[in-house]
Scaffold this active site. Structure first.
Site, PDB file in Angstrom:
ATOM      1  N   GLN A   1       0.816  -1.220   0.000  1.00 10.00           N
ATOM      2  CA  GLN A   1       0.000   0.000   0.000  1.00 10.00           C
ATOM      3  C   GLN A   1       0.843   1.261   0.000  1.00 10.00           C
ATOM      4  OE1 GLN A   1      -1.580  -1.151   4.021  1.00 10.00           O
ATOM      5  NE2 GLN A   1      -1.493   1.054   4.387  1.00 10.00           N
TER       6      GLN A   1
ATOM      7  N   CYS B   1      -5.057   0.177   3.824  1.00  7.88           N
ATOM      8  CA  CYS B   1      -4.960  -1.220   4.276  1.00  7.88           C
ATOM      9  C   CYS B   1      -6.282  -1.960   4.132  1.00  7.88           C
ATOM     10  CB  CYS B   1      -4.473  -1.266   5.719  1.00  7.88           C
ATOM     11  SG  CYS B   1      -5.555  -0.427   6.916  1.00  7.88           S
TER      12      CYS B   1
ATOM     13  N   HIS C   1      -5.485  -0.950  11.812  1.00  6.89           N
ATOM     14  CA  HIS C   1      -4.927  -1.602  10.618  1.00  6.89           C
ATOM     15  C   HIS C   1      -5.738  -2.838  10.273  1.00  6.89           C
ATOM     16  CE1 HIS C   1      -1.954  -2.320   7.602  1.00  6.89           C
ATOM     17  NE2 HIS C   1      -1.470  -3.421   8.147  1.00  6.89           N
TER      18      HIS C   1
ATOM     19  N   ASN D   1       0.103  -9.291   5.110  1.00  8.08           N
ATOM     20  CA  ASN D   1       0.060  -7.845   5.259  1.00  8.08           C
ATOM     21  C   ASN D   1       0.097  -7.180   3.883  1.00  8.08           C
ATOM     22  OD1 ASN D   1      -0.034  -5.391   6.555  1.00  8.08           O
ATOM     23  ND2 ASN D   1       1.925  -5.561   7.570  1.00  8.08           N
TER      24      ASN D   1
END
Length: 451
Positions: free
Chosen positions: A69, A75, A366, A388
């Protein structure tokens, strides 16, 4: 000046200095902290070893490539698209596929600006200095969002693969764009409030404001395809065979990804409020007159159970947590006990999850994706594999091992399909309730949408 027992005085400082000079724990801590980063030197080696990257339940296909990102707060869109691409990879025999967070991001910015205008209109009788109005004005062009906010965009605009609408510079570095949008939106807020206070109709002005935001977004991000505009999705499958499919953004979401947004529900663990109740954050949204962002509040154990059930069903799990607390980016580990902070006389467990939220020490910041879980002989989760969106150089090639303790203490949300509630012994009828626990707009449970 008169002395007071509440003041810090020089005698106390002298006394404390001599006291701590003879305290070995304080002296040891000083020797460490004055010469090195505590996060580097206080690693608990036994706990590091215990966080093995092996799992006895893992989804069949993990999404590729690892996404990044970059310098943006997207996110929630990366976690969402990373979840959705897995089904397409299996369906079309793909080695990898990239969906376009930027396409969703463009339309979220556009809708978010209009939602802001609506909030300003709704509250124009409130003083501009009120906490509510100031909250709206704080950062109207923020990047963050929630799963339900993503579904609102998908329902209206669809989704496209990255090759159709790839990142521009400003999707990966949003600071300047957001600064300019914020100024423009605050200017619009002033104009609207003044006009409404004078009893004027602002419908024409609002339409011009929408047009201006759209113009700015096309300059910063480029022109996205329209929801029903046909495009060609081209790809090679795992066997090297070329394929192409003509579709539209709305059809891509419905037919290619088979994403039916009403099927999903966000589970929340907010220990401040009653469980088995619906929770919503007041005025949290991105599409004016759209659906409210609603969570079903359950115990942390239920959220963990939901993750195990989905992974065993070969489905990845979108989740929201407090990051980067207790995250080691070099080792790719997320674990409360990874550091021996107690060697410094520092207790990270001195507050409960509820107390941390109440006193401002923890909030949802997040979103990521869970793709595997390791359970013990009793079927209880021990650790999770987390995908992630910080690129392949972060963690273990973009992935992290997350401990169960971190999950219990700092994970707040997981997303499941409604038909999976039965596996949690939760009656889906609770979702039909109109009795909500309503949290204020600035509540920590809405923080993921304000990054």
């Amino acid at each position: 000046m008169a002395n007071s027992t509440s003041d810090i005085n020089l005698e106390s400082l002298s006394q404390w200095t001599e006291e701590f000079k003879t305290d070995l724990k304080t002296q040891f801590g000083g020797s460490v902290l004055q010469h090195a980063n505590a996060d580097d030197v206080l690693i608990n080696r036994d706990q590091e070893i215990a966080n093995k990257n092996f799992f006895n339940h893992k989804i069949e296909i993990e999404g590729l490539p690892v996404m990044d990102q970059k310098a943006s707060g997207r996110c929630w869109l990366f976690a969402s698209t990373n979840m959705l691409r897995v089904g397409a990879m299996k369906k079309y025999n793909l080695k990898e596929v990239q969906l376009s967070p930027s396409f969703l991001f463009f339309h979220d910015k556009l809708e978010r600006a209009n939602y802001f205008l609506q909030m300003i209109i709704d509250t124009y009788k409130e003083p501009a200095e009120s906490r509510l109005v100031q909250w709206f004005l704080l950062d109207p062009a923020q990047d963050g969002g929630q799963f339900t906010m993503m579904t609102q965009i998908v329902d209206k605009y669809g989704i496209v693969p990255d090759q159709i609408y790839p990142d521009s510079y400003n999707t990966t570095n949003t600071r300047v764009m957001n600064r300019m949008l914020n100024f423009k939106l605050r200017e619009f807020a002033m104009t609207l409030r003044e006009a409404l206070a004078a009893g004027k109709d602002v419908s024409i002005q609002r339409k011009e404001m929408q047009r201006e935001v759209y113009r700015l977004l096309t300059m910063f991000l480029g022109n996205p395809p329209k929801p029903t505009e046909e495009f060609t999705w081209e790809f090679y499958d795992k066997d090297g065979k070329y394929q192409s499919i003509k579709t539209t953004p709305l059809k891509y979401a419905a037919d290619i990804l088979e994403f039916n947004t009403p099927d999903y529900v966000s589970l929340l663990n907010d220990p401040r409020n009653d469980y088995n109740k619906l929770v919503k954050v007041d005025r949290l949204g991105n599409v004016a007159n759209g659906d409210a962002v609603v969570y079903l509040n359950l115990e942390a154990e239920k959220l963990a159970q939901a993750v195990v059930h989905r992974i065993k069903s070969n489905k990845p799990v979108f989740f929201g947590c407090d990051t980067p607390k207790f995250m080691d980016k070099k080792r790719g580990i997320i674990d409360v006990d990874l550091w021996d902070f107690q060697l410094l006389g520092y207790d990270v467990d001195s507050m409960s999850k509820k107390e941390r939220v109440v006193y401002g020490h923890s909030l949802m910041t997040h979103a990521m994706l869970i793709t595997a879980v390791h359970v013990d002989d009793a079927g209880k989760p021990v650790r999770y594999r987390v995908e992630n969106s910080w690129g392949s150089k972060s963690g273990q090639d973009g992935y992290y091992v997350m401990s169960q303790k971190f999950f219990e203490e700092y994970v707040y949300q997981v997303v499941v399909e409604k038909n999976e509630l039965a596996a949690l012994d939760v009656d889906a009828k609770v979702l039909d309730s109109t009795d909500y626990i309503v949290l204020p707009p600035y509540d920590p449970m809405g923080a993921l949408a304000h990054l």
